[in-house]
Design a protein around this motif. Structure first.
Motif, PDB file in Angstrom:
ATOM      1  N   LYS A 177       0.819  -1.222   0.000  1.00  0.00           N
ATOM      2  CA  LYS A 177       0.000   0.000   0.000  1.00  0.00           C
ATOM      3  C   LYS A 177       0.849   1.269   0.000  1.00  0.00           C
ATOM      4  O   LYS A 177       0.374   2.338  -0.383  1.00  0.00           O
ATOM      5  N   GLU A 178       2.103   1.146   0.431  1.00  0.00           N
ATOM      6  CA  GLU A 178       2.975   2.327   0.546  1.00  0.00           C
ATOM      7  C   GLU A 178       3.820   2.571  -0.702  1.00  0.00           C
ATOM      8  O   GLU A 178       4.584   3.537  -0.747  1.00  0.00           O
ATOM      9  N   SER A 179       3.710   1.728  -1.720  1.00  0.00           N
ATOM     10  CA  SER A 179       4.529   1.902  -2.928  1.00  0.00           C
ATOM     11  C   SER A 179       4.214   3.223  -3.625  1.00  0.00           C
ATOM     12  O   SER A 179       3.049   3.617  -3.718  1.00  0.00           O
ATOM     13  N   SER A 180       5.250   3.876  -4.116  1.00  0.00           N
ATOM     14  CA  SER A 180       5.075   5.158  -4.800  1.00  0.00           C
ATOM     15  C   SER A 180       4.675   4.945  -6.252  1.00  0.00           C
ATOM     16  O   SER A 180       4.804   3.842  -6.796  1.00  0.00           O
ATOM     17  N   GLU A 181       4.218   6.011  -6.879  1.00  0.00           N
ATOM     18  CA  GLU A 181       3.829   5.927  -8.284  1.00  0.00           C
ATOM     19  C   GLU A 181       5.008   5.507  -9.152  1.00  0.00           C
ATOM     20  O   GLU A 181       4.865   4.695 -10.070  1.00  0.00           O
ATOM     21  N   SER A 182       6.191   6.037  -8.858  1.00  0.00           N
ATOM     22  CA  SER A 182       7.365   5.687  -9.667  1.00  0.00           C
ATOM     23  C   SER A 182       7.750   4.227  -9.465  1.00  0.00           C
ATOM     24  O   SER A 182       8.146   3.541 -10.412  1.00  0.00           O
ATOM     25  N   ASP A 183       7.618   3.724  -8.228  1.00  0.00           N
ATOM     26  CA  ASP A 183       7.914   2.313  -7.966  1.00  0.00           C
ATOM     27  C   ASP A 183       6.961   1.414  -8.746  1.00  0.00           C
ATOM     28  O   ASP A 183       7.378   0.404  -9.337  1.00  0.00           O
ATOM     29  N   LEU A 184       5.692   1.771  -8.736  1.00  0.00           N
ATOM     30  CA  LEU A 184       4.684   0.964  -9.426  1.00  0.00           C
ATOM     31  C   LEU A 184       4.890   1.012 -10.937  1.00  0.00           C
ATOM     32  O   LEU A 184       4.838  -0.015 -11.615  1.00  0.00           O
ATOM     33  N   SER A 185       5.112   2.198 -11.458  1.00  0.00           N
ATOM     34  CA  SER A 185       5.272   2.347 -12.914  1.00  0.00           C
ATOM     35  C   SER A 185       6.498   1.609 -13.426  1.00  0.00           C
ATOM     36  O   SER A 185       6.502   1.087 -14.553  1.00  0.00           O
ATOM     37  N   SER A 186       7.531   1.513 -12.588  1.00  0.00           N
ATOM     38  CA  SER A 186       8.790   0.907 -13.034  1.00  0.00           C
ATOM     39  C   SER A 186       8.684  -0.590 -13.287  1.00  0.00           C
ATOM     40  O   SER A 186       9.507  -1.162 -14.013  1.00  0.00           O
TER      41      SER A 186
END
Length: 232
Positions: A177-186
């Motif tokens: 739940k704490e993942s950032s947008e950049s982490d997810l997009s990568s």
């Protein structure tokens, strides 16, 4: 469009692979199809397997004024459509699988079905998004969509899109739940072609009512009418 996949592992194997509780009513799916209730693991309840409708429920799929069938979400839409980006940040899921199907166009009306598997993961998962809906009677139900990406070198020999397949490390990021947008997009990228294999399967896979073990076995390349072809 990716509209068929398989998850044929036993509940015990799924539980071990994803460290989740699996419902007693779980059964293998050799031909998972849109509108069916299928297993997912959500970021809001990562400790267990839930069953959501793929795309939409059978009832809603008959009424386009209520809901469009959305079984795939192209990764390119996430950056362009704020509503989808919002969904990515709030309602993510992974979809357990051990293979997916795609059809190779071999003529004007000839399509050959192929099954794709991962050689480094017997059981893997697709990145997905889920939603909660309420029908006209006030009943709530849940749906999911599979995120797709441009095909890698192996899949592109058959079709131009493929599901986003996650590694175990990527699964943890996607469900956190704490993942950032950049982490997810990568992590929304094509899986390595070197870690995959494929083979032709029976044209019966096109029949949404068929769901038997023989569907995942290699079969001579044949079109949707069962006519053998020269393609392999």
């Amino acid at each position: 469009m990716i509209e068929r996949y398989s998850i044929t592992a036993t509940p015990e194997k799924i539980s071990e692979r994803f460290s989740v509780d699996v419902p007693d009513f779980f059964k293998p799916r050799y031909n998972a199809c849109p509108t069916q209730l299928l297993p997912v693991i959500t970021n809001s309840s990562p400790q267990g397997v839930s069953t959501f409708y793929w795309g939409t429920s059978p009832e809603w799929s008959k009424n386009k004024s209520l809901s469009e069938k959305i079984i795939n979400t192209p990764v390119e839409y996430i950056a362009d459509k704020p509503a989808i980006k919002k969904a990515m940040m709030k309602t993510r899921c992974i979809i357990p699988a051990d293979g997916f199907y795609a059809w190779k166009k071999a003529g004007k009306k000839t399509f050959i079905p192929y099954r794709f598997i991962c050689t480094d993961q017997e059981i893997f998962s697709f990145a997905g998004l889920w939603e909660e809906y309420e029908d006209t009677d006030g009943n709530e139900f849940h749906t999911f969509t599979i995120i797709t990406t441009p095909a890698n070198a192996l899949v592109s020999s058959v079709y131009d899109r493929m599901p986003v397949i996650l590694s175990r490390k990527d699964e943890a990021i996607w469900l956190n739940k704490e993942s950032s947008e950049s982490d997810l997009s990568s992590i929304l990228k094509s899986y390595s072609a070197e870690k995959m294999n494929h083979y032709s399967v029976s044209p019966l896979i096109s029949d949404s009512t068929a769901d038997v073990p023989s569907l995942i076995r290699p079969a001579p390349a044949a079109d949707q009418f069962g006519n053998l072809t020269l393609f392999d």
